[in-house]
Design a protein around this motif. Structure first.
Motif, PDB file in Angstrom:
ATOM      1  N   ASP A  52       6.675 -26.901  49.479  1.00  0.00           N
ATOM      2  CA  ASP A  52       7.602 -26.536  48.636  1.00  0.00           C
ATOM      3  C   ASP A  52       7.556 -27.465  47.321  1.00  0.00           C
ATOM      4  OD1 ASP A  52       7.553 -23.703  49.261  1.00  0.00           O
ATOM      5  OD2 ASP A  52       9.857 -24.137  50.766  1.00  0.00           O
ATOM      6  N   ILE A  53       8.125 -28.780  47.862  1.00  0.00           N
ATOM      7  CA  ILE A  53       8.353 -30.024  46.835  1.00  0.00           C
ATOM      8  C   ILE A  53       7.009 -30.461  46.793  1.00  0.00           C
ATOM      9  CG2 ILE A  53       8.957 -32.122  47.309  1.00  0.00           C
ATOM     10  CD1 ILE A  53      10.555 -31.316  49.568  1.00  0.00           C
ATOM     11  N   ALA A  54       6.474 -30.330  47.257  1.00  0.00           N
ATOM     12  CA  ALA A  54       5.260 -31.056  46.449  1.00  0.00           C
ATOM     13  C   ALA A  54       4.585 -30.130  45.204  1.00  0.00           C
ATOM     14  CB  ALA A  54       4.090 -30.983  47.270  1.00  0.00           C
ATOM     15  N   MET A  55       4.848 -28.465  45.244  1.00  0.00           N
ATOM     16  CA  MET A  55       4.813 -28.020  44.250  1.00  0.00           C
ATOM     17  C   MET A  55       6.077 -27.848  43.418  1.00  0.00           C
ATOM     18  SD  MET A  55       1.477 -26.062  45.121  1.00  0.00           S
ATOM     19  CE  MET A  55       1.626 -24.749  43.510  1.00  0.00           C
ATOM     20  N   ASP A  56       7.397 -27.830  43.216  1.00  0.00           N
ATOM     21  CA  ASP A  56       8.464 -27.894  42.426  1.00  0.00           C
ATOM     22  C   ASP A  56       7.546 -28.808  41.768  1.00  0.00           C
ATOM     23  OD1 ASP A  56       9.183 -25.733  43.335  1.00  0.00           O
ATOM     24  OD2 ASP A  56      10.762 -26.542  44.492  1.00  0.00           O
ATOM     25  N   SER A  57       7.155 -30.179  42.305  1.00  0.00           N
ATOM     26  CA  SER A  57       7.322 -31.987  41.829  1.00  0.00           C
ATOM     27  C   SER A  57       5.693 -31.106  40.742  1.00  0.00           C
ATOM     28  CB  SER A  57       7.115 -32.410  42.265  1.00  0.00           C
ATOM     29  OG  SER A  57       7.263 -33.462  43.505  1.00  0.00           O
ATOM     30  N   MET A  58       5.277 -31.123  41.148  1.00  0.00           N
ATOM     31  CA  MET A  58       3.786 -29.826  40.404  1.00  0.00           C
ATOM     32  C   MET A  58       4.217 -29.366  38.934  1.00  0.00           C
ATOM     33  SD  MET A  58       0.612 -30.175  42.545  1.00  0.00           S
ATOM     34  CE  MET A  58      -0.609 -29.476  41.006  1.00  0.00           C
ATOM     35  N   GLU A  59       5.155 -28.458  39.369  1.00  0.00           N
ATOM     36  CA  GLU A  59       5.296 -27.234  38.098  1.00  0.00           C
ATOM     37  C   GLU A  59       7.090 -27.974  37.131  1.00  0.00           C
ATOM     38  OE1 GLU A  59       7.371 -23.932  39.840  1.00  0.00           O
ATOM     39  OE2 GLU A  59       4.899 -23.816  41.296  1.00  0.00           O
ATOM     40  N   LEU A  60       7.077 -28.905  37.568  1.00  0.00           N
ATOM     41  CA  LEU A  60       8.493 -29.247  36.689  1.00  0.00           C
ATOM     42  C   LEU A  60       7.332 -30.481  35.708  1.00  0.00           C
ATOM     43  CD1 LEU A  60      10.966 -31.076  36.624  1.00  0.00           C
ATOM     44  CD2 LEU A  60      11.414 -32.397  38.149  1.00  0.00           C
ATOM     45  N   GLY A  61       6.769 -31.433  35.983  1.00  0.00           N
ATOM     46  CA  GLY A  61       6.415 -32.033  35.382  1.00  0.00           C
ATOM     47  C   GLY A  61       5.336 -31.374  34.428  1.00  0.00           C
ATOM     48  N   PHE A  62       4.277 -30.783  34.932  1.00  0.00           N
ATOM     49  CA  PHE A  62       3.759 -29.618  34.440  1.00  0.00           C
ATOM     50  C   PHE A  62       4.479 -28.492  33.332  1.00  0.00           C
ATOM     51  CE2 PHE A  62       0.400 -31.594  36.908  1.00  0.00           C
ATOM     52  CZ  PHE A  62      -0.822 -31.619  35.997  1.00  0.00           C
ATOM     53  N   GLY A  63       5.304 -28.273  33.721  1.00  0.00           N
ATOM     54  CA  GLY A  63       6.160 -27.308  32.655  1.00  0.00           C
ATOM     55  C   GLY A  63       6.879 -27.961  31.720  1.00  0.00           C
TER      56      GLY A  63
ATOM     57  N   TYR B 278      17.666 -32.103  34.519  1.00  0.00           N
ATOM     58  CA  TYR B 278      18.422 -31.337  35.174  1.00  0.00           C
ATOM     59  C   TYR B 278      17.617 -30.983  36.740  1.00  0.00           C
ATOM     60  CZ  TYR B 278      20.446 -27.256  37.226  1.00  0.00           C
ATOM     61  OH  TYR B 278      20.568 -26.147  38.095  1.00  0.00           O
ATOM     62  N   ASN B 279      16.081 -30.844  35.972  1.00  0.00           N
ATOM     63  CA  ASN B 279      15.075 -30.196  36.975  1.00  0.00           C
ATOM     64  C   ASN B 279      15.130 -31.875  38.849  1.00  0.00           C
ATOM     65  OD1 ASN B 279      15.389 -27.539  36.515  1.00  0.00           O
ATOM     66  ND2 ASN B 279      14.677 -28.501  34.821  1.00  0.00           N
TER      67      ASN B 279
ATOM     68  N   GLN C 117      17.542 -34.521  44.803  1.00  0.00           N
ATOM     69  CA  GLN C 117      18.225 -34.274  45.780  1.00  0.00           C
ATOM     70  C   GLN C 117      17.662 -33.356  46.980  1.00  0.00           C
ATOM     71  OE1 GLN C 117      22.019 -32.427  44.430  1.00  0.00           O
ATOM     72  NE2 GLN C 117      22.348 -33.684  43.089  1.00  0.00           N
ATOM     73  N   LYS C 118      16.768 -32.609  46.478  1.00  0.00           N
ATOM     74  CA  LYS C 118      15.706 -32.047  47.715  1.00  0.00           C
ATOM     75  C   LYS C 118      15.261 -32.707  48.721  1.00  0.00           C
ATOM     76  CE  LYS C 118      13.426 -27.832  47.790  1.00  0.00           C
ATOM     77  NZ  LYS C 118      12.630 -26.849  47.149  1.00  0.00           N
ATOM     78  N   ALA C 119      14.296 -33.481  48.096  1.00  0.00           N
ATOM     79  CA  ALA C 119      13.279 -34.302  48.512  1.00  0.00           C
ATOM     80  C   ALA C 119      14.306 -34.960  49.962  1.00  0.00           C
ATOM     81  CB  ALA C 119      12.660 -35.196  47.628  1.00  0.00           C
ATOM     82  N   ASP C 120      15.475 -36.167  49.372  1.00  0.00           N
ATOM     83  CA  ASP C 120      15.578 -36.954  50.006  1.00  0.00           C
ATOM     84  C   ASP C 120      16.484 -36.534  51.708  1.00  0.00           C
ATOM     85  OD1 ASP C 120      15.528 -39.074  48.209  1.00  0.00           O
ATOM     86  OD2 ASP C 120      17.532 -38.923  47.329  1.00  0.00           O
ATOM     87  N   ALA C 121      17.057 -35.169  50.763  1.00  0.00           N
ATOM     88  CA  ALA C 121      17.828 -34.308  52.269  1.00  0.00           C
ATOM     89  C   ALA C 121      16.606 -33.817  52.750  1.00  0.00           C
ATOM     90  CB  ALA C 121      18.658 -33.081  51.713  1.00  0.00           C
ATOM     91  N   PHE C 122      15.353 -33.862  52.265  1.00  0.00           N
ATOM     92  CA  PHE C 122      14.041 -33.318  53.104  1.00  0.00           C
ATOM     93  C   PHE C 122      14.193 -34.116  54.300  1.00  0.00           C
ATOM     94  CE2 PHE C 122       9.661 -33.728  53.741  1.00  0.00           C
ATOM     95  CZ  PHE C 122       9.305 -33.480  54.426  1.00  0.00           C
ATOM     96  N   CYS C 123      13.186 -35.778  53.239  1.00  0.00           N
ATOM     97  CA  CYS C 123      13.374 -36.934  54.359  1.00  0.00           C
ATOM     98  C   CYS C 123      14.438 -37.065  55.755  1.00  0.00           C
ATOM     99  CB  CYS C 123      12.936 -38.238  53.107  1.00  0.00           C
ATOM    100  SG  CYS C 123      11.669 -37.893  51.996  1.00  0.00           S
TER     101      CYS C 123
END
Length: 233
Positions: A61-72, A184-185, A191-197
């Motif tokens: 989920d985090i990897a896909m969110d990262s890619m979608e954020l940049g490419f969006g 924003y994103n 925050q999501k990645a820090d909490a995951f780590c």
């Protein structure tokens, strides 16, 4: 080793053969032998099982969110400057990248499969192969936008909401919109990645405690073994 998570069990696989298995979050089998557990060990197995179910799919989920954020953001800029047709090629490249990433995983409903690979190998994939593909796409995108801007300079100014707007203003408007969205994103994702780590480190410590209680499990380390190394010293 590969990892298969289904609603009823978690299986750790090597060359297609199950090395150990957790059934219903509380029964433990090592190479087909059911292990008799104390109440404390059962609690640890359950905690570890539930943690794996939650955290490992979160990597995807985090990897896909990262890619979608940049490419969006990239897609929005290209569409704003060069038009929808120019952005189509970027969207096709992005789809290829998504398939490349998902080739490392398989997810269907409540079933999740992590292909045999170490977490370091996965990190190398993100920083090496995937990173180089992203750089290539961004470079091609810049070329597309520069060509589009060159064409725009040769043509009359563009109309936005009924008003004539020059290319410079149009670029500023697009940039400001993309920057707001990115900030924003990106903050939300960080925050999501820090909490995951933090949760991942906790789960790694649980695995180390379980291996201390059940030494046979040391042969089947799933997460990074840094915690185990530190404890052995």
């Amino acid at each position: 080793m590969g990892l298969l998570i289904s609603p009823d069990h978690i299986r750790v696989l090597k060359k297609g053969r199950t090395q150990f298995q957790i059934n219903n979050n509380e029964q433990l089998f090592i190479r087909g032998d059911e292990i008799e557990l104390t109440p404390e060990q059962t609690a640890l197995v359950k905690e570890f099982s539930l943690g794996l179910r939650k955290e490992l799919p979160e990597i995807v989920d985090i990897a896909m969110d990262s890619m979608e954020l940049g490419f969006g953001a990239l897609n929005k800029v290209i569409k704003g400057i060069a038009g929808t047709d120019a952005a189509q090629g970027i969207e096709e490249h992005f789809a290829v990248l998504q398939r490349s990433l998902m080739g490392r995983f398989a997810r269907s409903g409540d079933n999740f499969y992590l292909a045999p690979q170490g977490l370091n190998e996965l990190n190398d994939f993100f920083e090496g192969e995937l990173s180089n593909q992203v750089k290539s796409i961004v470079t091609n995108s810049l070329s597309i936008m520069l060509d589009a801007m060159d064409e725009a300079f040769k043509k009359s100014d563009t109309e936005i909401e009924g008003k004539t707007v020059g290319l410079g203003i149009r670029v500023d408007l697009i940039s400001a919109e993309v920057e707001r969205s990115l900030k924003y994103n990106a903050d939300r994702l960080e925050q999501k990645a820090d909490a995951f780590c933090q949760r991942f480190e906790t789960l790694d410590a649980i695995e180390a405690r379980l291996q201390t209680q059940l030494p046979r499990l040391r042969n089947y380390d799933i997460l990074s073994n840094e915690t185990n190394i530190n404890e052995s010293h």
